[in-house]
Design an enzyme around this catalytic site. Structure first.
Site, short mmCIF file in Angstrom:
data_model
loop_
_atom_site.label_atom_id
_atom_site.label_comp_id
_atom_site.label_asym_id
_atom_site.label_seq_id
_atom_site.Cartn_x
_atom_site.Cartn_y
_atom_site.Cartn_z
N HIS A 165 -15.46 8.55 -4.35
CA HIS A 165 -14.87 8.81 -3.03
C HIS A 165 -13.52 9.50 -3.16
O HIS A 165 -12.89 9.50 -4.22
CB HIS A 165 -14.75 7.52 -2.22
CG HIS A 165 -13.80 6.50 -2.77
ND1 HIS A 165 -12.44 6.52 -2.53
CD2 HIS A 165 -14.02 5.40 -3.55
CE1 HIS A 165 -11.87 5.49 -3.12
NE2 HIS A 165 -12.79 4.80 -3.76
N CYS A 204 -14.54 1.36 -7.95
CA CYS A 204 -15.12 2.65 -7.57
C CYS A 204 -14.33 3.78 -8.23
O CYS A 204 -13.26 3.56 -8.78
CB CYS A 204 -15.12 2.81 -6.07
SG CYS A 204 -16.41 1.82 -5.25
#
Length: 571
Positions: free
Chosen positions: A452, A471
């Site tokens: 992301h 992440c």
């Protein structure tokens, strides 16, 4: 992810088979076909003279933690089987397994789950995707355990779950095969260890073949070539330690002359002219060495430079072999794919094994590590909502809500339901405060890990880029979006930019799924053929070495006595 048969552990057990007959290691490599047959026989893959095509991953066999301090309470095994009754047929084997280990945990070390535990979990949780039709008990419970942070009080249960899953996998792999074959594949015995230098000597006599059967992807083959070159130059026997000092452009010293010789052997210096001068050619070599070893590009020979240069050659060899082993676990053979190298803080794009481009990434901290696994990206959420994880809700959001009724509104958050009776479900709206930035790139997986954008761009300027909660944050989401959406003919670059800045969540499904590989390589070869080294940010290399190898080189302890030896050239 493709499974390679008869790899490292097949090699090791074949080696043990021959050593038991007092056969020298060099004898093992004289006949490749015989070696392959013997390796298969040792692992229960030969029946009536034929090598069986048994679909399993040999890199899982016997890959247990070497720690001895963390002990299991054997009484807890009974409680475990009361809860997980489908594992009861394996109760006696599991008890004997831990008795043989003096009750030592097999999947944990002092820092938590071992790297091989992660490898086992990833493989078992992706059996169906790999085309392996084995139904293991308590599949969802296993996923849940491995997906979440493991509390101290749950470690014993997770340890026994991993062992039970491992044994169930071994049993069902050989289901329908002859009993003697199933027994000969000794899954409960720790794998034998090899000596790194002896192994390389054997490979040279075997025409450069290190293992019986080898992957063909570029990451494996390029590193293997560098390892063979390193050994052939004798660099794996280098022990000389350069004394402490600082040297820069224009300096002259006998030590600089010796450093020039080493840099030439390592390939950083192009010509080997005997000189003690720190000239322009030397400066270029110093910059190149610093680039390859993830050091600051100062052009000065100082403490960090000499520490890297003084790493014993055998230690370098062992580290390279550890990473060659990792390159079996996730083996990219797709036409196009993305690869994140976690300790290098890089995302790479490849087309038919050819390098296309790379960008910086932010990865998980040492406490919230990014997991190595692979999957396929299927969609992008532009201007995404961020569903706030329970841990952050408990630690930060709920206490702030209790202090101020306007906290959610001020921070662009909203309550959308309940996670539990006591914990609300809260999400952050798209916008400048959203930590997912303007896009998240989804490849749904059990770890809830994805790529992301970020609203904290300043972190990309930091040397330490292990700062996420697991992440992977990407430096250039627009470039990545254009790449993965290039087969969506109706999606132009201007549409992508518009969606990223719309401020309203919208999803675009990829016309062609994009394979994504999250890897952990502290040594690899870049697209220009440079042998690269990065920091072992999760401290995994030495643990994996201890599991795979014997006669491991320990780092030189910095003591006044050793410093004096270094100055005199005795170590």
């Amino acid at each position: 992810m493709k499974i390679h048969k008869y790899l490292l552990f097949a090699f090791i057990f074949s080696l043990l088979h021959f050593c038991s007959k007092k056969t020298e290691i060099t004898d093992f490599t004289e006949n490749t076909e015989q070696a392959k047959y013997s390796a298969s026989y040792e692992r229960g893959l030969v029946n009536d003279g034929e090598i069986l095509d048994v679909n399993f991953d040999p890199t899982l066999i016997g890959a247990f933690s070497t720690q001895t301090e963390k002990k299991l309470d054997l009484d807890s095994i009974g409680y475990f089987f009361n809860e997980f009754k489908e594992f009861a047929p394996y109760k006696n084997e599991i008890r004997q397994f831990y008795k043989n280990r003096s009750s030592a945990y097999a999947w944990f070390d002092k820092d938590g789950l071992s790297e091989q535990a992660d490898h086992l979990a990833v493989r078992l949780m992706n059996l169906e995707k790999d085309g392996i039709k084995i139904d293991l008990p308590y599949h969802k419970r296993f996923h849940s355990m491995m997906d979440n942070e493991i509390a101290k009080e749950d470690e014993e249960k997770v340890e026994l779950m991993l062992t039970s899953q491992y044994i169930a996998y071994s049993k069902r792999t050989f289901e329908g095969k002859a009993d003697e074959l199933a027994k000969s594949a000794d899954w409960l015995k720790a794998a034998g260890k090899y000596d790194a230098v002896e192994m390389m000597s054997s490979a040279v006599q075997n025409g450069g073949k290190i293992f019986t059967d080898e992957p063909t992807h570029r990451h494996f083959t390029s590193l293997k070539e560098k390892i063979l070159d390193f050994h052939n130059k004798g660099l794996d026997t280098v022990t000389y330690q350069f004394p402490a000092g600082t040297y820069k452009m224009g300096d002259s010293s006998a030590v600089i002359s010796k450093i020039r010789e080493r840099l030439f052997l390592l390939g950083d210096l192009k010509t080997n002219e005997p000189s003690g001068e720190f000239d322009k050619e030397m400066l270029s070599a110093v910059h190149h060495f610093q680039y390859r070893h993830s050091l600051d590009s100062s052009g000065v020979i100082g403490k960090s430079f000499l520490e890297s240069l003084n790493v014993p050659g055998r230690d370098r060899l062992e580290r390279m072999l550890v990473n060659l082993e990792r390159m079996r676990w996730i083996s990219p053979e797709d036409d196009e794919y993305l690869m994140v190298n976690i300790p290098a803080y890089k995302l790479f794009a490849y087309n038919s094994q050819d390098y296309l481009w790379d960008m910086d990434v932010i990865v998980g901290t040492s406490n919230r590590r990014t997991v190595a696994f692979s999957d396929k990206m299927s969609y992008i959420d532009f201007s995404p909502y961020w569903n706030i994880p329970p841990g952050i809700l408990k630690r930060k959001i709920i206490p702030a809500m209790n202090r101020s009724s306007s906290y959610l509104a001020r921070n662009g958050m909203e309550k959308v339901g309940k996670l539990t009776r006591d914990i609300p479900l809260i999400r952050q709206k798209p916008g400048p405060k959203n930590p997912l930035g303007k896009a998240k790139f989804m490849f749904p997986n059990t770890y809830n890990i994805y790529l992301h954008d970020t609203n904290e761009k300043y972190l990309f300027k930091s040397k330490n880029k292990a700062q996420s909660s697991g992440c992977v944050r990407v430096a250039n989401p627009l470039k990545l979006a254009k790449f993965v959406l290039k087969d969506n003919k109706d999606i132009t670059d201007s549409i992508i930019v518009e969606k990223m800045n719309e401020g309203k969540e919208n999803r675009i499904v990829l016309a062609k799924k994009m394979p994504v590989y999250l890897t952990y390589y502290t040594t690899w070869v870049d697209h220009n053929g440079n042998l690269m080294f990065s920091n072992d940010i999760y401290k995994r290399d030495r643990k994996l070495k201890a599991m795979l190898m014997k006669n491991i080189v320990e780092p030189v302890v910095k003591t006044p006595e050793n410093n004096e030896k270094a100055r005199s050239g005795k170590i």
